[in-house]
Design a protein around this motif. Sequence first.
Motif: not given
Length: 432
Positions: A294, A59, A296, A371
């Motif tokens: 989280s 990633s 992103d 991220q």
Amino acid sequence: MSESSQATTHPGDPVRPLLATPAQIAAERTLLRLLDDPLLAELRAEIRKELADTPRGRSESGAATLDHAVDEWTNSLIMAEIAVHQEIPAIILVTDNTPRTWMGHTVPGIGTSGDNPDAVYRLAVIDGTRRYEVTGRFDMANRPAQVTLELHRGSKVSPPPMDGKKSDLTPLASISDRDLDVAPDGTFRFTIGPNPEGAVHMSSQPGQLTLGFRDMLDDWTQQPCALELHPLDSTPGLHASDADVLQAIQRDLPPYIRFWSGFPEGWFGGLRGNAITPVQGRNGSLSGFIAALSFDLADDQAIVVTTQPNDAAYSGFQILDPWMIGADVTRHQVSLNTAQSRANPDGTVTCVISKSDPGVANWLSTAGLRQGLGIVRWQAVPGEPDVAGFVREFRVVDAAELAQLPDLIRVTPEQRAEQLAARARSYAVRAS
């Protein structure tokens, strides 16, 4: 490990920082020596190559932070091995993602997973069949918000299986500073061993055990407590050389890094996208609550999060990279505690998570990442609060909407620069 960790100080010696005990400085100098080993460098390169071929390693943000994560895990394992191989058990500081320069050397970042910059993490590895005394002292004018003390089976070298829904293992014994008999001058004492001995006692069981301490600083001008571990039984000393410790490191580093690099996959069931978990209770002496998140984000996006402190003795919010390693907190505003945050009129705190500075006082920087992960903590919360009210808001906004939100507390570039400078100054207090 030829340098003694039990060196004594004498009248007239320079005043050391509270955390710079002889055992601490000996451990750090051993760490720096061992990091020069060429075989260790080869092993780290092999591990890095392995992780680079994982989904997280491929990633964008995982690839960007992989080298840093491998370095921090390596340093973490080395410090754990040093604790295991000490000639006589002693309490040492084993985790701090932020490098520090003191006592004639620079210590690199030492990180494991979700390490809290508001916590001072110390431990000692002891024999559960023997008796010990811990003596300590608080600076009563600058006492930590909370101190937790836990006794666990095994050592940090070999992490046991963890419950994916919790952040901490259930300890053999746990107490907090609320359980200590603290004298007016700040001194305290407790004992550890198979049978109760003192008024405050932690009961042990046979085998290798880890005695862990966390000083929770709700304000970075607070001081961790002074601590000393005293064996009460005749303890045969270990005599481990650097070669002995290196052999253990070379054996233990691959499984150690595989465990912690994979930990985010199962943490709170595995988090993806822009999401936050329900608030959950914490085990052991932490007596509080935690939520995980989280993110992103596109370059023009941010997350607005509003939380309720709930009169917790400690409350803090931090941002982590995809491997759950934190950035240098003296260079990036990747964490905020109560003292560092600006509250709303109703007592709630609204933070903005974004890659670039939005000009908001309670900005939580992603340190340039799109991220990553985050943790919100509440510890020593009074009463029986309704966890549903701990997180009031969690939503993704674009830059245009963020600029129009009327109730956010704004700062100028000059105020931001002073905010960051103040962080660096106050973080340095714990090493002074």
